[in-house]
Enzyme design. Sequence first.
Site, PDB file in Angstrom:
ATOM      1  CG  HIS A 108      -3.516   1.228  -4.628  1.00  0.00           C
ATOM      2  ND1 HIS A 108      -2.329   0.537  -4.615  1.00  0.00           N
ATOM      3  CD2 HIS A 108      -4.496   0.296  -4.737  1.00  0.00           C
ATOM      4  CE1 HIS A 108      -2.581  -0.761  -4.733  1.00  0.00           C
ATOM      5  NE2 HIS A 108      -3.887  -0.932  -4.803  1.00  0.00           N
ATOM      6  CD  GLU A 139      -3.598   0.033  -1.221  1.00  0.00           C
ATOM      7  OE1 GLU A 139      -4.802   0.253  -1.458  1.00  0.00           O
ATOM      8  OE2 GLU A 139      -3.049  -1.043  -1.513  1.00  0.00           O
TER       9      GLU A 139
HETATM   10  O1  TA6 Z   1      -5.277  -2.447  -2.605  1.00  0.00           O
HETATM   11  C1  TA6 Z   1      -5.003  -3.791  -2.771  1.00  0.00           C
HETATM   12  C2  TA6 Z   1      -5.649  -4.279  -4.045  1.00  0.00           C
HETATM   13  O2  TA6 Z   1      -7.028  -4.091  -4.010  1.00  0.00           O
HETATM   14  C3  TA6 Z   1      -5.212  -5.749  -4.215  1.00  0.00           C
HETATM   15  O3  TA6 Z   1      -6.252  -6.652  -3.955  1.00  0.00           O
HETATM   16  C4  TA6 Z   1      -4.572  -5.803  -5.569  1.00  0.00           C
HETATM   17  O4  TA6 Z   1      -5.260  -6.470  -6.520  1.00  0.00           O
HETATM   18  C5  TA6 Z   1      -4.238  -4.358  -5.853  1.00  0.00           C
HETATM   19  O5  TA6 Z   1      -5.139  -3.562  -5.171  1.00  0.00           O
HETATM   20  C6  TA6 Z   1      -3.954  -3.895  -7.259  1.00  0.00           C
HETATM   21  O6  TA6 Z   1      -5.079  -3.671  -8.039  1.00  0.00           O
HETATM   22  P1  TA6 Z   1      -4.948  -3.311  -9.580  1.00  0.00           P
HETATM   23  O7  TA6 Z   1      -6.349  -3.185 -10.087  1.00  0.00           O
HETATM   24  O8  TA6 Z   1      -4.225  -1.989  -9.651  1.00  0.00           O
HETATM   25  O9  TA6 Z   1      -4.156  -4.409 -10.217  1.00  0.00           O
END
Ligand code: TA6
Length: 282
Positions: A155, A257
Site C-alpha cells: 500500500h 499500490e
Molecule cells: O487502498 C485504498 C484504501 O483501501 C482506501 O479505500 C482507503 O481507505 C485506504 O486504503 C486506507 O485504509 P486504512 O485502513 O489504512 O485507513
Amino acid sequence: MAAAIERIDFHGQPALRLATASGAQAVVLLLGAQVVSWTPPGGTERLYLSDQARFDGSTAVRGGVPVCFPQFAARGPLPRHGFVRTMPWSLETERTGADFALVTLRCTDTEATRALWPHRFAVELTIAIEESRLDLELEVINEDDTPLSFTGALHTYLRVREVEETRIEGLYGTAYEDSTAAGEMRHDSGDVLLIEAETDRIYHEVTRPLLLREYDRSLGINQEGFRDVVVWNPWEERCAALADMPDRDFRHMLCVEAAAVREAVELAPGSNWWGRQTLVAL
Ligand code: TA6
C-alpha cells in the site's frame, strides 16, 4: 562509505536503516515490515509519512508501505487490510554488497491469527535498495495441508510535492473499479491520470510500467506478480476525517499500490506466491 544495515529506534519502534555507498537510504520498521522512508542517492524523500502517524501498534502507521494481507480493505470478514501490518516481523536475512543493501523480514501465523483466519502461513518481505531503485518483494507461503486464498497489497504512500500537479502515465485504456462510485467499472481514457478529487480506483491487469511525473522529478513504478494497481487519494473531506493525518496532507501524498484484489490468489498446500513492486527515482 560502504553499504550498511543499522539497528535504530524510530518513534519508539525497533527499525533498520539501510544505506548504500552511493548514498541511498531506507528505514524499515519491524512492526508490520513497514518501509517508512526511502531516499535515492543525492535525492529527496520519496515516501509520504504522516506527522500524526501512531507508532504504538494499535493501528497501522499512516504512510510508507503498509503490507496488506491476507485481505485487502474491507473485502471480507477480517480486520481492514488484514492483520500483518500491525504484527511484529522478524529479521531473517541481511546482506550488503558493493552498492546494495537488502533485508528480508518474516511473519508467521500465531494463535491470534488462526482464531481469525484458520491457516498456517509465512509471509516474507524483501526490501532492497540499489542505486536509484527500491525493490519490495512479498512472498506468501502456504504452510498448511489445506488450500488458502488471499488478497493483499503493498500500500505504497508516495510523497508528492503537490498532488494536483502530479501526473500518472501508463494507465491509458485500463479498466478500473471505482471505489468512490460503489465499485462501478470504468475505463481510463486520458493519456495521463490527474488527481483533482477523491480518487480510489482498482485498475485490473496492469502490464505496463507507470511513470509518476512531477515538475522537477519523476518516478518509475513497476510490478510483477501483482495484477492490480490501486490509486488512492482521500482528498479534503476524507483526509480531514483521518485522525492520524494532517488535514492538508492529501496534497502531498498519493498511494500507488501493487495489489492482488480483484481475483484472490489461491495457494495449494505447501506452495508459494510472490509479487514485487519496484520504484525507480528519475
Ligand atoms: O487502498 C485504498 C484504501 O483501501 C482506501 O479505500 C482507503 O481507505 C485506504 O486504503 C486506507 O485504509 P486504512 O485502513 O489504512 O485507513
